[in-house]
Design a protein around this motif. Sequence first.
Motif, short mmCIF file in Angstrom:
data_model
loop_
_atom_site.label_atom_id
_atom_site.label_comp_id
_atom_site.label_asym_id
_atom_site.label_seq_id
_atom_site.Cartn_x
_atom_site.Cartn_y
_atom_site.Cartn_z
N ARG A 10 -37.76 -6.95 12.35
CA ARG A 10 -37.69 -7.92 13.68
C ARG A 10 -37.85 -9.08 12.85
O ARG A 10 -37.11 -10.00 13.52
N LEU A 11 -38.87 -9.57 12.29
CA LEU A 11 -38.78 -10.81 11.58
C LEU A 11 -37.74 -11.06 10.93
O LEU A 11 -37.30 -12.58 10.64
N ARG A 13 -34.63 -10.41 11.46
CA ARG A 13 -33.56 -11.01 12.40
C ARG A 13 -34.07 -12.33 13.10
O ARG A 13 -33.05 -13.08 13.34
N GLU A 14 -35.44 -12.48 13.24
CA GLU A 14 -35.64 -13.66 13.94
C GLU A 14 -35.37 -14.80 12.95
O GLU A 14 -35.03 -15.96 13.35
N LYS A 15 -35.46 -14.66 11.58
CA LYS A 15 -35.12 -15.59 10.63
C LYS A 15 -33.67 -16.07 10.67
O LYS A 15 -33.36 -16.91 10.38
N ALA A 17 -31.84 -15.63 13.22
CA ALA A 17 -31.62 -16.36 14.47
C ALA A 17 -31.87 -17.76 14.43
O ALA A 17 -31.20 -18.66 14.74
N VAL A 18 -33.01 -18.06 13.84
CA VAL A 18 -33.49 -19.35 13.38
C VAL A 18 -32.43 -20.22 12.71
O VAL A 18 -32.02 -21.30 13.08
#
Length: 489
Positions: A10-11, A13-15, A17-18
């Motif tokens: 999850r992290l 994918r968040e990176k 997205a950022v």
Amino acid sequence: MEQNLNEILRLRREKLAVLQAMGKDPFVITKFDQTHHSADIRANYDELEGQTVSVAGRMMFKRVMGKASFCNIQDLKGSIQAYVARDSVGEESYALFKKFDVGDIIGVTGEVFKTKTGEISVHASSVTLLSKSLQVLPEKYHGLTDTDTRYRQRYTDLIMNSEVKETFVKRSKIIASIRRFLDEQGFMEVETPMLVQNAGGAAARPFETHFNALDEDLKRRISLELYLKRLIVGGLEKVYEIGRVFRNEGLDTRHNPEFTLMELYQAYTDYHGMMDLTEAMYRRVAQEVNGSMEVTYGGNVIDFSKPFARITMVDAVKQYTGIDWHDVKDTAQAREIADKLHVEYEDRHQKGDILSLIFEEYVEKHLIQPTFVMDHPIEISPLTKKKPDDPEYVERFEMFINGWEMANAYSELNDPIDQRERFKAQEAMLAAGDEEANTTDEDFLNALEIGMPPTGGIGYGIDRLVMIMTDSPAIRDVLLFPTMKSLDK
């Protein structure tokens, strides 16, 4: 653990997205000007020290130490360390680098230098994220060791196990060496059909398929032989093909249902000519690829420098069983001998078939050094010329190394009348339940009636050759994508 893994994914994918929100999406980058590989920098350090280079690859390790960090970049030829300092790459770029994950693909430009500990490195002036890894590589210290996962996810296997990458690089070099050798000998590389009406040229059960456009059932080829011989008829005097063939058979350490076969045919020579060519080719490949004519496989030193042994099948069986097959009068006596030796056979097997079965059981395992086993019984050789002085046998050899069949060669049968009779015998075997028997190929017979010169031909199992040259224990270790049972089965 599963929850932790899910959190890591999850992290990541968040990176991503950022980065995309910042306008720094790595997936929109189309190129990176890579100037050197890791091994090239190491090999040429004296020339490259202080020079600017650009390297690219997968980040396999990262250690952040405040204002400066180290990472390890793995590329095609190995790996190299990069030193990434905030003052050299800039504050924003360094902040982004600290968020990179192991497994990300990055490009680094900078000067070549040695650290205080003497490690050749690249002092980064810029770092570019070229692709974001959204998955997690196997745990560093244990690596990827489960063989089923290694074969199914060869891409991960290549990343985590450097010796695997070396095997497949060497495989490519082996095939390139063969091509160079045959080119020097005047051979022409050709291509023949994979989808055929008649799958002949070997004793094997074919895969079957259906061609919708013609509403016709077809087979995947089991051999390259019959089409290459047509080209000999057409006047192409030296031809070869390296290609995939397909046999509907079992899986084991030496068999995969699709494998790479090389067949070559040369007009105006015989099986002795094929022996001479094979010896020369194996020596050439061993020397070019391994730097020596001695190769170690499974603890045995295979010596290609010495003349390859040459022995008839009858003499080989006599050597290891004490039985002189020339004294065996008929099939009934052959079956009695097989029973005493505890060699299994089927009702359809004749005298020559049983000789071959005894050879497989009692002789093959002893043939460690390169050996040509010559003069096979006619029953197991439907496409081969008879020996003029003994028509029960044919001018055929198989080459063995490490107890394995590595090549199969003939003085090719070019008598169309004899060939038709051999096909009839094969049809009878098929009717009797032999699913590996050949069927009559009328177009091939027509080609022989046009006229084929005396010809020597041979087929080489490329995968087994690679196994020997790389000391690989199983055929799946030398196939990038071996056949695997579906996980949902």
